[in-house]
Design an enzyme around this catalytic site. Sequence first.
Site, mmCIF file in Angstrom:
data_model
loop_
_atom_site.group_PDB
_atom_site.id
_atom_site.type_symbol
_atom_site.label_atom_id
_atom_site.label_comp_id
_atom_site.label_asym_id
_atom_site.label_seq_id
_atom_site.Cartn_x
_atom_site.Cartn_y
_atom_site.Cartn_z
ATOM 1 N N ARG A 72 -74.375 110.153 23.957
ATOM 2 C CA ARG A 72 -73.756 108.859 24.265
ATOM 3 C C ARG A 72 -74.789 107.752 24.344
ATOM 4 O O ARG A 72 -74.414 106.594 24.543
ATOM 5 C CB ARG A 72 -73.038 108.957 25.618
ATOM 6 C CG ARG A 72 -71.536 109.222 25.531
ATOM 7 C CD ARG A 72 -71.027 109.290 26.954
ATOM 8 N NE ARG A 72 -69.652 108.989 27.162
ATOM 9 C CZ ARG A 72 -68.691 109.911 27.257
ATOM 10 N NH1 ARG A 72 -68.957 111.178 27.055
ATOM 11 N NH2 ARG A 72 -67.462 109.546 27.550
ATOM 12 N N LYS A 84 -61.032 112.488 20.561
ATOM 13 C CA LYS A 84 -62.083 113.497 20.340
ATOM 14 C C LYS A 84 -61.648 114.870 20.863
ATOM 15 O O LYS A 84 -61.776 115.875 20.165
ATOM 16 C CB LYS A 84 -63.395 113.068 21.033
ATOM 17 C CG LYS A 84 -63.938 111.741 20.525
ATOM 18 C CD LYS A 84 -65.255 111.369 21.180
ATOM 19 C CE LYS A 84 -65.185 111.141 22.677
ATOM 20 N NZ LYS A 84 -64.355 109.975 23.069
ATOM 21 N N ARG A 91 -56.563 111.884 35.214
ATOM 22 C CA ARG A 91 -57.958 111.720 35.615
ATOM 23 C C ARG A 91 -58.135 110.432 36.408
ATOM 24 O O ARG A 91 -57.571 109.411 36.055
ATOM 25 C CB ARG A 91 -58.861 111.677 34.365
ATOM 26 C CG ARG A 91 -59.288 113.042 33.896
ATOM 27 C CD ARG A 91 -59.966 113.011 32.550
ATOM 28 N NE ARG A 91 -61.054 112.054 32.433
ATOM 29 C CZ ARG A 91 -61.818 111.921 31.343
ATOM 30 N NH1 ARG A 91 -61.597 112.707 30.291
ATOM 31 N NH2 ARG A 91 -62.775 111.033 31.294
ATOM 32 N N ARG A 122 -52.722 109.119 29.627
ATOM 33 C CA ARG A 122 -53.205 110.488 29.371
ATOM 34 C C ARG A 122 -52.949 111.404 30.564
ATOM 35 O O ARG A 122 -53.070 111.019 31.715
ATOM 36 C CB ARG A 122 -54.700 110.445 29.053
ATOM 37 C CG ARG A 122 -55.318 111.839 28.926
ATOM 38 C CD ARG A 122 -56.625 111.807 28.196
ATOM 39 N NE ARG A 122 -57.682 111.139 28.943
ATOM 40 C CZ ARG A 122 -58.934 111.003 28.475
ATOM 41 N NH1 ARG A 122 -59.244 111.464 27.272
ATOM 42 N NH2 ARG A 122 -59.841 110.384 29.200
ATOM 43 N N ARG A 172 -65.390 101.645 30.970
ATOM 44 C CA ARG A 172 -65.831 102.717 30.067
ATOM 45 C C ARG A 172 -65.901 102.201 28.628
ATOM 46 O O ARG A 172 -66.802 102.573 27.872
ATOM 47 C CB ARG A 172 -64.886 103.912 30.179
ATOM 48 C CG ARG A 172 -65.093 104.675 31.497
ATOM 49 C CD ARG A 172 -63.918 105.570 31.840
ATOM 50 N NE ARG A 172 -63.686 106.604 30.862
ATOM 51 C CZ ARG A 172 -62.514 107.198 30.674
ATOM 52 N NH1 ARG A 172 -61.468 106.853 31.405
ATOM 53 N NH2 ARG A 172 -62.389 108.143 29.787
HETATM 54 P P1 ADP Z 1 -61.010 111.406 23.930
HETATM 55 O O1 ADP Z 1 -61.369 112.855 24.075
HETATM 56 O O2 ADP Z 1 -61.643 110.766 22.721
HETATM 57 O O3 ADP Z 1 -61.265 110.587 25.179
HETATM 58 P P2 ADP Z 1 -58.235 112.392 23.878
HETATM 59 O O4 ADP Z 1 -58.247 113.419 22.807
HETATM 60 O O5 ADP Z 1 -58.210 112.862 25.291
HETATM 61 O O6 ADP Z 1 -59.442 111.312 23.657
HETATM 62 O O7 ADP Z 1 -56.982 111.430 23.608
HETATM 63 C C1 ADP Z 1 -56.711 110.316 24.482
HETATM 64 C C2 ADP Z 1 -55.201 110.184 24.670
HETATM 65 O O8 ADP Z 1 -54.605 109.738 23.441
HETATM 66 C C3 ADP Z 1 -54.495 111.480 25.045
HETATM 67 O O9 ADP Z 1 -53.462 111.154 25.951
HETATM 68 C C4 ADP Z 1 -53.951 112.009 23.716
HETATM 69 O O10 ADP Z 1 -52.761 112.781 23.892
HETATM 70 C C5 ADP Z 1 -53.656 110.707 22.964
HETATM 71 N N1 ADP Z 1 -53.895 110.808 21.518
HETATM 72 C C6 ADP Z 1 -54.842 111.543 20.865
HETATM 73 N N2 ADP Z 1 -54.764 111.357 19.525
HETATM 74 C C7 ADP Z 1 -53.770 110.454 19.331
HETATM 75 C C8 ADP Z 1 -53.195 109.833 18.144
HETATM 76 N N3 ADP Z 1 -53.676 110.102 16.916
HETATM 77 N N4 ADP Z 1 -52.175 108.956 18.332
HETATM 78 C C9 ADP Z 1 -51.709 108.674 19.579
HETATM 79 N N5 ADP Z 1 -52.196 109.218 20.722
HETATM 80 C C10 ADP Z 1 -53.203 110.098 20.598
HETATM 81 P P1 AMP Z 2 -65.412 112.087 28.948
HETATM 82 O O1 AMP Z 2 -64.669 113.288 29.449
HETATM 83 O O2 AMP Z 2 -66.184 112.358 27.684
HETATM 84 O O3 AMP Z 2 -64.524 110.863 28.828
HETATM 85 O O4 AMP Z 2 -66.518 111.749 30.043
HETATM 86 C C1 AMP Z 2 -66.149 111.397 31.374
HETATM 87 C C2 AMP Z 2 -67.339 110.826 32.125
HETATM 88 O O5 AMP Z 2 -68.376 111.815 32.230
HETATM 89 C C3 AMP Z 2 -68.018 109.614 31.468
HETATM 90 O O6 AMP Z 2 -67.370 108.387 31.774
HETATM 91 C C4 AMP Z 2 -69.426 109.701 32.071
HETATM 92 O O7 AMP Z 2 -69.445 109.243 33.405
HETATM 93 C C5 AMP Z 2 -69.670 111.208 32.104
HETATM 94 N N1 AMP Z 2 -70.289 111.719 30.841
HETATM 95 C C6 AMP Z 2 -69.740 112.583 29.945
HETATM 96 N N2 AMP Z 2 -70.584 112.804 28.919
HETATM 97 C C7 AMP Z 2 -71.690 112.054 29.162
HETATM 98 C C8 AMP Z 2 -72.902 111.813 28.459
HETATM 99 N N3 AMP Z 2 -73.163 112.400 27.270
HETATM 100 N N4 AMP Z 2 -73.813 110.970 29.022
HETATM 101 C C9 AMP Z 2 -73.572 110.374 30.206
HETATM 102 N N5 AMP Z 2 -72.450 110.524 30.908
HETATM 103 C C10 AMP Z 2 -71.499 111.350 30.400
#
Ligand code: ADP
Ligand code: AMP
Length: 219
Positions: A91, A16, A163, A130, A174
């Site tokens: 969410r 995302k 993180r 990540r 999660r």
């Molecule tokens: P989200 O925001 O949904 O939690 P991220 O955009 O942070 O996900 O992506 C999660 C991890 O996967 C990051 O380390 C990113 O670099 C990697 N990633 C994102 N898109 C892809 C893809 N299409 N293929 C492989 N790895 C990816």
């Molecule tokens: P994210 O960066 O989207 O992976 O979110 C990291 C953490 O923030 C999650 O595991 C939750 O603890 C909290 N969080 C982020 N967005 C929300 C949401 N919309 N509702 C509740 N908790 C959230």
Amino acid sequence: MGQFDLIMLGPPGAGKGTQAANVVSDYGVPHISTGDMLRDAVKNQTPMGMEAKRYMEAGDLVPDSVVIGIVKDRLQQPDTAKGFLLDGFPRTIPQAEALDAALGGIGRSVGKVVAILVDEEALVARLTGRRICRTCQAPFHVSFNPPKTVDVCDRCGGELYQRADDSEATVRNRLEVYRAQTEPLIEYYDKQGVVARVDGDQSPDKVYAEIKAAIGPAA
Ligand code: ADP
Ligand code: AMP
């Protein structure tokens, strides 16, 4: 109104944040990530951050009342007038209902929900590898999307870090929380006819091509 009122939905690690960067740059809408906003509040030790911290560390959701409040405040900002990209919100069903009510109150509605779908084991590998930029929050991956210089952000030169909630144990929780509380939102938005399902198990470029086709041309 509302064509560019966009939501990125999908499990943690679906891509995302990675794809949001493309969308905001092409469509000129602000990137609203509740995870980034909450991490900022934790870093600055605000009262909200101090409350949110324990939930985030455990990989649980922060209470709806807290998160709905920050999103409603953010949507009052003038840069959202022509659209926005919500990443990580809603969410839960109550969050989605609160968003619908807030948008309805100003004559708008969700334009498109991009649901990025990725196989569960691939998600664990993505999240545990990540790395995030401390300065601009850009996501990288040690193997799948490595920065040009180890631990340095390609975009702004900031320092990369892992993180705390990207440890394997927290990641498993999660993903469970996602299945139980967030996945039902796909059906919720299907009823509004606004969901575009995207195969997230492909290269980032291919994923973005599908997203662009779903959103349509920029205004
Ligand atoms: P989200 O925001 O949904 O939690 P991220 O955009 O942070 O996900 O992506 C999660 C991890 O996967 C990051 O380390 C990113 O670099 C990697 N990633 C994102 N898109 C892809 C893809 N299409 N293929 C492989 N790895 C990816
Ligand atoms: P994210 O960066 O989207 O992976 O979110 C990291 C953490 O923030 C999650 O595991 C939750 O603890 C909290 N969080 C982020 N967005 C929300 C949401 N919309 N509702 C509740 N908790 C959230």
